[in-house]
Design a protein around this motif. Structure first.
Motif, PDB file in Angstrom:
ATOM      1  N   ASN A   1      62.207 -56.001 -85.500  1.00  0.00           N
ATOM      2  CA  ASN A   1      61.031 -55.870 -84.711  1.00  0.00           C
ATOM      3  C   ASN A   1      60.283 -54.436 -84.450  1.00  0.00           C
TER       4      ASN A   1
ATOM      5  N   ARG B   1      54.273 -55.021 -89.617  1.00  0.00           N
ATOM      6  CA  ARG B   1      53.995 -56.272 -89.940  1.00  0.00           C
ATOM      7  C   ARG B   1      53.452 -56.739 -91.436  1.00  0.00           C
TER       8      ARG B   1
ATOM      9  N   GLU C   1      55.008 -60.411 -92.271  1.00  0.00           N
ATOM     10  CA  GLU C   1      54.198 -61.482 -91.956  1.00  0.00           C
ATOM     11  C   GLU C   1      53.215 -61.525 -93.065  1.00  0.00           C
ATOM     12  N   LEU C   2      52.477 -60.526 -93.820  1.00  0.00           N
ATOM     13  CA  LEU C   2      51.751 -60.789 -95.016  1.00  0.00           C
ATOM     14  C   LEU C   2      52.256 -59.631 -95.752  1.00  0.00           C
TER      15      LEU C   2
ATOM     16  N   CYS D   1      62.032 -62.263 -97.680  1.00  0.00           N
ATOM     17  CA  CYS D   1      60.952 -62.529 -96.680  1.00  0.00           C
ATOM     18  C   CYS D   1      61.298 -63.715 -95.674  1.00  0.00           C
ATOM     19  N   ARG D   2      60.503 -63.676 -94.621  1.00  0.00           N
ATOM     20  CA  ARG D   2      60.466 -64.858 -93.691  1.00  0.00           C
ATOM     21  C   ARG D   2      59.970 -65.997 -94.489  1.00  0.00           C
TER      22      ARG D   2
ATOM     23  N   ASP E   1      58.063 -67.986 -92.878  1.00  0.00           N
ATOM     24  CA  ASP E   1      56.398 -68.167 -92.406  1.00  0.00           C
ATOM     25  C   ASP E   1      55.455 -66.964 -92.981  1.00  0.00           C
ATOM     26  N   ALA E   2      56.046 -66.159 -93.667  1.00  0.00           N
ATOM     27  CA  ALA E   2      55.520 -64.896 -94.313  1.00  0.00           C
ATOM     28  C   ALA E   2      54.207 -65.496 -95.334  1.00  0.00           C
TER      29      ALA E   2
ATOM     30  N   ARG F   1      52.425 -71.014 -99.278  1.00  0.00           N
ATOM     31  CA  ARG F   1      52.301 -69.838 -98.565  1.00  0.00           C
ATOM     32  C   ARG F   1      51.594 -68.793 -99.571  1.00  0.00           C
TER      33      ARG F   1
ATOM     34  N   ARG G   1      44.458 -67.862 -92.563  1.00  0.00           N
ATOM     35  CA  ARG G   1      45.116 -66.877 -91.699  1.00  0.00           C
ATOM     36  C   ARG G   1      45.081 -65.705 -92.436  1.00  0.00           C
TER      37      ARG G   1
END
Length: 332
Positions: free
Chosen positions: A3, A7, A96-97, A120-121, A123-124, A147, A178
């Protein structure tokens, strides 16, 4: 902790990755600049020092031009966090990107995407900055390819606003939306194209550059004269009007006739107009003067539009220092 990590992540610590890092840092974001190659401590320290020096040097250049205050350089540069292969999993997992910018070979891309697929996640958003490999070729290397898209930056990445987004048929529209929103949020101007070689800008500029070199080869004009003509003629006009807008503004029939003449006198293969131009002329869709062309002008205030085009052009002239006030007296 994840965290606490940025990002955004630029994967590949070369010129493009550094430029992307500056763009995000300039916009106030922290970003990870990730090197995936296994290196000795000495080699990693050398790469990190070189990358930091280039980033700080680019920002100092902006300060020298008055774009930013010199006191801001260190703070902006500090937003770029350097990650080696050992730190890469955490950085990739937090982003996230992501922007893949490793060398332009399928082997290098495949190896990079193996890292991204593992860490990677789900949702990335994953993008490739490739300038030569189609998005359809790379999508097969990506876990959850919906994605994934290509994102082509124009150098210097932290200066030129346009970024070209190339999607494959499986790219999720929500992912595209997005991505566009994030890029607009850092001051970029995303444009979208299909899975086409050369994107938009490289495909157009390659034709212009090759023709300029050919003119020098033929002795048609010197490099200096060509550059003067393109900076203050071609370039100035296309800075005020988009290329397709320019066709409509002058008239598709003008392009049709000019292409016919130059295809006969210079080279048929290079100058023959595409079928769409001939078809539009046959249909009377000539652009602004006929009410429709590549754009539809029905209901548009044409006089106001012409004034706007003139205003844009005058703005470019003033910027170039070429606009002159009218003479106070009649010259003998």
């Amino acid at each position: 902790m994840v965290n606490d990590l940025p990002r955004f992540a630029a994967v590949g610590a070369g010129r493009m990755g550094r430029g992307i890092a500056i763009a995000f840092a300039y916009a106030g974001h922290r970003i990870s600049l990730v090197d995936l190659r296994q290196r000795s401590d000495e080699a990693w320290q050398k790469l990190r020092s070189e990358a930091r020096a280039e980033i700080e040097g680019s920002l100092s250049g902006l300060a020298q031009l008055g774009v930013i205050d010199a006191a801001q350089v260190a703070a902006i540069a500090a937003r770029v966090e350097f990650m080696n292969a050992a730190d890469a999993p955490a950085a990739l997992g937090a982003a996230e990107l992501l922007f893949e910018g490793v060398p332009e070979t399928l082997d290098a891309k495949r190896e990079a995407f193996e890292w991204l697929n593992r860490h990677c996640r789900d949702d990335a958003i994953i993008t490739s900055t490739t300038s030569s490999i189609l998005v359809t070729q790379l999508a097969a290397l990506v876990h959850k390819p919906e994605r994934f898209l290509n994102m082509h930056w124009l150098n210097p990445a932290y200066v030129i606003p346009v970024v070209e987004l190339s999607c494959h048929v499986g790219t999720d529209p929500a992912v595209l939306a997005r991505t566009k929103a994030i890029m607009e949020g850092i001051g970029k101007l995303p444009v979208v194209c299909g899975a086409t070689p050369g994107y938009i800008v490289p495909r157009l500029q390659a034709l212009v550059m090759n023709e300029a070199a050919r003119m020098i080869e033929e002795g048609a004009a010197t490099a200096e004269e060509i550059d003067k003509a393109t900076r203050y003629g071609l370039g100035l006009r296309f800075a005020a009007l988009g290329v397709v807008e320019f066709i409509d503004f002058g008239g598709c029939d003008i392009l049709h006739h000019a292409s016919r003449e130059m295809s006969a006198s210079i080279d048929r293969a290079r100058y023959t107009a595409p079928a769409i131009v001939d078809r539009m002329v046959d249909e009377g869709r000539l652009g602004l003067k006929s009410g429709s062309g590549f754009y539809d002008y029905e209901g548009r205030d044409v006089d106001a539009y012409r004034r706007d085009v003139l205003s844009r052009t005058l703005g470019m002239l003033r910027h170039a220092g070429l606009w002159q006030p009218p003479a106070a007296e009649t010259q003998p």
